[in-house]
Design a protein around this motif. Structure first.
Motif, short mmCIF file in Angstrom:
data_model
loop_
_atom_site.label_atom_id
_atom_site.label_comp_id
_atom_site.label_asym_id
_atom_site.label_seq_id
_atom_site.Cartn_x
_atom_site.Cartn_y
_atom_site.Cartn_z
N LYS A 65 0.59 -0.89 -0.24
CA LYS A 65 -0.10 -0.27 -0.09
C LYS A 65 0.77 1.23 0.20
O LYS A 65 1.66 1.57 0.57
CB LYS A 65 -0.69 -0.22 0.66
N VAL A 66 0.64 1.87 -0.44
CA VAL A 66 1.23 3.30 -0.62
C VAL A 66 0.78 4.29 0.51
O VAL A 66 1.90 4.86 1.06
CB VAL A 66 0.67 4.07 -1.45
N PHE A 67 -0.35 4.31 0.87
CA PHE A 67 -0.91 4.89 2.30
C PHE A 67 -0.74 3.77 2.94
O PHE A 67 -1.66 3.41 3.67
CB PHE A 67 -1.85 5.53 1.93
N GLU A 68 0.00 3.19 2.99
CA GLU A 68 -0.26 2.43 4.28
C GLU A 68 -0.75 2.96 6.27
O GLU A 68 -0.77 4.64 6.16
CB GLU A 68 1.60 1.45 4.76
N ASP A 69 -1.05 1.74 6.91
CA ASP A 69 -1.75 1.85 8.13
C ASP A 69 -0.39 2.67 8.91
O ASP A 69 -0.11 2.13 8.64
CB ASP A 69 -1.96 0.20 8.31
N GLY A 70 -1.28 3.37 9.54
CA GLY A 70 -0.28 4.47 10.20
C GLY A 70 0.05 5.85 9.97
O GLY A 70 0.95 6.28 10.35
N ALA A 71 -0.31 5.86 8.26
CA ALA A 71 0.11 6.76 7.55
C ALA A 71 -0.55 8.64 8.36
O ALA A 71 -1.24 8.73 8.81
CB ALA A 71 -0.34 7.12 5.99
N VAL A 72 0.63 9.01 8.43
CA VAL A 72 0.89 10.47 8.82
C VAL A 72 -0.46 11.36 8.18
O VAL A 72 0.23 11.78 6.62
CB VAL A 72 1.62 11.39 9.02
N PRO A 73 -2.14 11.99 8.56
CA PRO A 73 -2.68 12.76 7.39
C PRO A 73 -1.77 13.91 7.24
O PRO A 73 -1.14 15.15 7.49
CB PRO A 73 -3.28 12.85 8.85
N THR A 74 -1.46 14.33 6.61
CA THR A 74 -1.28 15.65 5.71
C THR A 74 -2.06 16.89 4.49
O THR A 74 -2.37 15.20 3.89
CB THR A 74 -0.21 14.85 5.01
N ASN A 75 -2.34 17.31 4.85
CA ASN A 75 -3.51 18.30 4.22
C ASN A 75 -2.29 18.16 2.27
O ASN A 75 -1.25 18.59 2.48
CB ASN A 75 -3.57 19.33 4.37
#
Length: 98
Positions: free
Chosen positions: A46-56
């Motif tokens: 996954k590109v956005f793995e579990d625990g990805a930091v929220p980024t605007n």
């Protein structure tokens, strides 16, 4: 990671998902180009793995689509924390006859 960015004006990453995930986590990117391909494999990293930091992020230009359906999206970092929303708009949705 920060040392690389300090030494180089432009760094492009193609095909190193581990590095991309680190850059996303550390917010060491200015632009994020995503290519969405019309295929579902069901497995893989996954590109956005579990625990990805929220980024605007903000869309920098209109999406481009290839004749075979691949869509190119170009995003830039934006200030603030991301907020969730919905896809509704006054000109679409249930009851819209246009």
């Amino acid at each position: 990671m920060r040392g690389i960015r300090e030494r180089h004006e432009r760094v492009t990453v193609v095909g190193s998902l581990n590095l991309v995930q680190t850059l996303l986590r550390e917010k060491l990117f200015d632009r994020l180009d995503l290519w969405l391909h019309p295929i579902v494999l069901g497995v893989g990293k996954k590109v956005f793995e579990d625990g990805a930091v929220p980024t605007n992020v903000t869309l920098l230009e209109p999406p481009e689509a290839s004749p075979k359906g691949t869509v190119h999206l170009r995003y830039g970092r934006a200030e603030g924390m991301p907020a969730t929303g919905d896809m509704s708009a006054p000109d679409r949705g249930p009851g819209d006859e246009s």
